[in-house]
Design a protein around this motif. Sequence first.
Motif, PDB file in Angstrom:
ATOM      1  N   LYS A  23      31.821 -33.166  83.894  1.00  0.00           N
ATOM      2  CA  LYS A  23      32.465 -33.922  84.754  1.00  0.00           C
ATOM      3  C   LYS A  23      32.128 -33.988  86.432  1.00  0.00           C
ATOM      4  O   LYS A  23      32.784 -34.403  87.214  1.00  0.00           O
ATOM      5  N   GLY A  24      30.997 -33.060  86.489  1.00  0.00           N
ATOM      6  CA  GLY A  24      30.516 -33.173  87.993  1.00  0.00           C
ATOM      7  C   GLY A  24      30.692 -31.803  88.487  1.00  0.00           C
ATOM      8  O   GLY A  24      30.436 -31.866  89.894  1.00  0.00           O
ATOM      9  N   ASN A  25      31.421 -30.980  87.924  1.00  0.00           N
ATOM     10  CA  ASN A  25      31.891 -29.567  88.627  1.00  0.00           C
ATOM     11  C   ASN A  25      30.525 -28.689  88.462  1.00  0.00           C
ATOM     12  O   ASN A  25      29.735 -28.727  87.625  1.00  0.00           O
ATOM     13  N   SER A  26      30.564 -27.699  89.630  1.00  0.00           N
ATOM     14  CA  SER A  26      29.742 -26.349  89.402  1.00  0.00           C
ATOM     15  C   SER A  26      30.453 -25.294  88.707  1.00  0.00           C
ATOM     16  O   SER A  26      31.861 -25.723  88.955  1.00  0.00           O
ATOM     17  N   VAL A  27      30.350 -24.728  87.718  1.00  0.00           N
ATOM     18  CA  VAL A  27      30.806 -24.127  86.795  1.00  0.00           C
ATOM     19  C   VAL A  27      30.265 -22.504  86.886  1.00  0.00           C
ATOM     20  O   VAL A  27      29.123 -22.184  86.642  1.00  0.00           O
ATOM     21  N   VAL A  28      31.352 -21.499  87.098  1.00  0.00           N
ATOM     22  CA  VAL A  28      30.860 -20.207  86.964  1.00  0.00           C
ATOM     23  C   VAL A  28      31.886 -19.503  86.051  1.00  0.00           C
ATOM     24  O   VAL A  28      32.952 -19.808  86.047  1.00  0.00           O
ATOM     25  N   VAL A  29      31.313 -19.054  84.909  1.00  0.00           N
ATOM     26  CA  VAL A  29      32.268 -18.483  83.755  1.00  0.00           C
ATOM     27  C   VAL A  29      32.072 -16.866  83.836  1.00  0.00           C
ATOM     28  O   VAL A  29      31.176 -16.230  83.853  1.00  0.00           O
ATOM     29  N   VAL A  30      33.427 -16.373  83.636  1.00  0.00           N
ATOM     30  CA  VAL A  30      33.354 -15.015  83.503  1.00  0.00           C
ATOM     31  C   VAL A  30      34.091 -14.658  82.147  1.00  0.00           C
ATOM     32  O   VAL A  30      34.916 -15.298  81.486  1.00  0.00           O
ATOM     33  N   LEU A  31      33.044 -13.625  81.204  1.00  0.00           N
ATOM     34  CA  LEU A  31      33.396 -13.484  79.835  1.00  0.00           C
ATOM     35  C   LEU A  31      33.759 -11.874  79.760  1.00  0.00           C
ATOM     36  O   LEU A  31      33.323 -11.139  80.553  1.00  0.00           O
ATOM     37  N   SER A  32      34.658 -11.844  78.891  1.00  0.00           N
ATOM     38  CA  SER A  32      35.160 -10.127  78.200  1.00  0.00           C
ATOM     39  C   SER A  32      34.090  -9.902  77.334  1.00  0.00           C
ATOM     40  O   SER A  32      33.366 -10.889  76.645  1.00  0.00           O
ATOM     41  N   ALA A  33      34.175  -8.695  76.594  1.00  0.00           N
ATOM     42  CA  ALA A  33      33.506  -8.318  75.595  1.00  0.00           C
ATOM     43  C   ALA A  33      34.080  -9.045  74.613  1.00  0.00           C
ATOM     44  O   ALA A  33      35.405  -9.323  74.300  1.00  0.00           O
ATOM     45  N   GLN A  34      33.284  -9.286  73.260  1.00  0.00           N
ATOM     46  CA  GLN A  34      33.914 -10.099  72.036  1.00  0.00           C
ATOM     47  C   GLN A  34      35.023  -9.036  71.341  1.00  0.00           C
ATOM     48  O   GLN A  34      34.741  -7.717  71.091  1.00  0.00           O
ATOM     49  N   GLY A  35      35.927  -9.716  70.932  1.00  0.00           N
ATOM     50  CA  GLY A  35      36.890  -9.013  70.065  1.00  0.00           C
ATOM     51  C   GLY A  35      37.022  -7.326  70.045  1.00  0.00           C
ATOM     52  O   GLY A  35      37.439  -6.652  70.935  1.00  0.00           O
ATOM     53  N   ASP A  36      36.478  -6.857  69.053  1.00  0.00           N
ATOM     54  CA  ASP A  36      36.766  -5.475  68.700  1.00  0.00           C
ATOM     55  C   ASP A  36      35.340  -4.833  69.235  1.00  0.00           C
ATOM     56  O   ASP A  36      35.137  -3.519  69.017  1.00  0.00           O
ATOM     57  N   THR A  37      34.436  -5.392  70.094  1.00  0.00           N
ATOM     58  CA  THR A  37      33.242  -4.561  70.414  1.00  0.00           C
ATOM     59  C   THR A  37      33.656  -3.331  71.198  1.00  0.00           C
ATOM     60  O   THR A  37      32.915  -2.382  70.996  1.00  0.00           O
ATOM     61  N   THR A  38      34.404  -3.491  72.427  1.00  0.00           N
ATOM     62  CA  THR A  38      34.901  -2.174  73.037  1.00  0.00           C
ATOM     63  C   THR A  38      35.358  -1.146  72.298  1.00  0.00           C
ATOM     64  O   THR A  38      34.932  -0.061  72.275  1.00  0.00           O
ATOM     65  N   ASP A  39      36.285  -1.646  71.185  1.00  0.00           N
ATOM     66  CA  ASP A  39      36.833  -0.370  70.272  1.00  0.00           C
ATOM     67  C   ASP A  39      35.730   0.236  69.761  1.00  0.00           C
ATOM     68  O   ASP A  39      35.747   1.357  69.434  1.00  0.00           O
ATOM     69  N   ASP A  40      34.834  -0.728  68.909  1.00  0.00           N
ATOM     70  CA  ASP A  40      33.934  -0.243  68.231  1.00  0.00           C
ATOM     71  C   ASP A  40      32.889   0.904  69.067  1.00  0.00           C
ATOM     72  O   ASP A  40      32.479   1.727  68.504  1.00  0.00           O
ATOM     73  N   LEU A  41      32.488   0.475  70.357  1.00  0.00           N
ATOM     74  CA  LEU A  41      31.786   1.405  71.103  1.00  0.00           C
ATOM     75  C   LEU A  41      32.401   2.550  71.541  1.00  0.00           C
ATOM     76  O   LEU A  41      31.995   3.693  71.455  1.00  0.00           O
TER      77      LEU A  41
END
Lengths: 404, 404
Positions: free
Chosen positions: B32-50
């Motif tokens: 749509k013509g926007n500049s986009v900056v995306v912030v992501l968390s860790a996948q589902g259970d990754t943090t718990d696994d680590l």
Amino acid sequence: MGLVVQKFGGTSVKDADRIKHVAQIITDTYKKGNSVVVVLSAQGDTTDDLIDKAREINPNGSKREMDMLLSTGEQISIALCAMAIEKLGYPVISLTGWQAGFKTSSAYSDARIKKIDPERIQAELDRKNIVIVAGFQGLNKYDDVTTLGRGGSDTSAVALAAAFHADLCQIYTDVDGVFTADPRIVSEAQKLDEITYDEMLELATLGAQVLHNRSVELAKRYNVNLEVVSSFSGKPGTKVREVVKLEKTNVSGIAKDQNIARLALVGLRDEPGVAFKVFSLLAKNKVNVDIILQSIGRDETKDISFTVSRTCLETAEKILNEHREAIGFKNIMVSDKIAKISIVGAGMVNNPGVAATMFEALSDAGINIQMISTSEIKVSVLIDEKDAVRAVQVIHGKFFNGEK
Amino acid sequence: MGLVVQKFGGTSVKDADRIKHVAQIITDTYKKGNSVVVVLSAQGDTTDDLIDKAREINPNGSKREMDMLLSTGEQISIALCAMAIEKLGYPVISLTGWQAGFKTSSAYSDARIKKIDPERIQAELDRKNIVIVAGFQGLNKYDDVTTLGRGGSDTSAVALAAAFHADLCQIYTDVDGVFTADPRIVSEAQKLDEITYDEMLELATLGAQVLHNRSVELAKRYNVNLEVVSSFSGKPGTKVREVVKLEKTNVSGIAKDQNIARLALVGLRDEPGVAFKVFSLLAKNKVNVDIILQSIGRDETKDISFTVSRTCLETAEKILNEHREAIGFKNIMVSDKIAKISIVGAGMVNNPGVAATMFEALSDAGINIQMISTSEIKVSVLIDEKDAVRAVQVIHGKFFNGEK
């Protein structure tokens, strides 16, 4: 007492127990009064798991993003290993490739180490910390994470040993050291106490998977005191040095390489510049050529045979076919059912009987030789893949047991 | 057309399909013509696994090494998401927290964002790249990786929106927006189209887990145009703004918090400075106190009751018992079988009947109120934990349906 660099591969850190064991080896070295810098690979299957995740989303993801992804593997290893050392009560800090100062070329997935900024590691060593560094990775001029490609962690370790003038660089593996042949094939294979850089280099290049040739080349250039040692047995390993003791046997080891394919260009015009055309074209397309054999010209044509790694075979064949007119050949013959068997030894050049002994062993066993290539310290032969294991056994028997 | 910051949590990126879906949302915004900056968390259970991996090796690993470990989770997400966007044919680049310029305080595992160096992200936006940033992480003054603690990824997103003066900051979750009550408890719960920062802040603090209060506080301070929206339904979400339309109802929402425990110090001397002693001691030991209630003194003693999060209960009890003499109290009574139910609404302060209506609903249902606390925009009551769900239902019925 001095500075010791220790490198542990993926198998050595594959689970909690192995990491605890590695922590013990590291702290034992530290307790003796040494400064210790450790380089780790990703745990066992981590890299493959991450690659699977990526493939599921995009089989052709950019190399930049693959490096961003894969570099997490070593980061997990170093944090876990640091915690294992904390548990044992020793001062420790983990550093990623970029924190450890690894500056590389820009080529994602196959970067070359350009330099190591020593400040951070030196500061941590001055604080008496054990330093755990993520191998296989660095930072390029765009401040992006790169990985070093095959043999990367070994190379990280040797580069650190060179940069910090380490007294010893120990490469821990799951074998006891460098052997005269693969012990899984030749039960009588003997561990070598010492080997020269050049011999190690030939063995590494020839498919003995103990050390990657990049790391050995670097060790030779900076005269790094290398040792290949088992993380399991605790026995003395194999020292890799510039000069080894004089009374050594002519042949240090026997190597087998099955990641190899042969191409033959048949019916080339027998005129100058043909070989140049062929091999500059392949080089331009990043196909590494190993053994080259050119027949003597007859009927105004000649043949050129050469070997490439199997992964490059398709590319090589395609490129050559595309330039059939320009190069001027009748047809290409291709085989990937071959293996390269090599004997390596620094004393070989002064002992012409060595090659003959190798050929005799193969002849006695009824194994046909397709191509031969020699250098100052090695003799390689190409044979049918199905004969490969038997060839290693009979050659080893000839040189090390005096009988088959 | 403008700059949009989008944040996706762990559930939204938990597997390949979800990541592909998120990539679609992102590229739709970009198209749509926007500049986009995306912030992501860790996948589902990754943090718990680590965390499990770390515990197996050392249950008391340092926070510095835990941050080194856990920060790999978001790095994996951003690389995978970038590859999904590459697959769709859009220009994209992933950046870790440190690459994105996040500078934080030194406190490992609970760092605060101090500033964002904008150069790298701005350069990537100028190149028309979609920028995918690892949330929850940054770099401290020692050049070490830190994580931001609870609500960290929301906070990363809002901080980016503030730093780059984004036109919109969208927090994607697995719910359709902010509701008048938890839809899992109250089937008639209604989605709010708009809510003020202060209301959202109270709801966040009170246990409505849509947005963490750190992120809402930051949004309020920098006047960030926030929107809570579902990554699944595609419906319009809830806008969080400074001022909302005037005709809104007095009560915006009802929240339930069961991560709460009550302590009562009984038989304190009725003299000045007692409360100061108690709460400065708790603050010094990082125990956050929520509701405080002090009885009127009688027989020269008084009682002080207060609530803390359940995780702090043990610490609080231990510290107070250690200082029993200095503080001067007879005994401590403790309960963790309680819940806090709160109603939130900006119009509340001008409408004294609101609190009474809440108490009436509870009274009609025979639910006993143990403590009451009020602010300009909320009324909270402490009740028995077993009554919590029913309390939310009857209060919601009273305010939003005109009946139980």
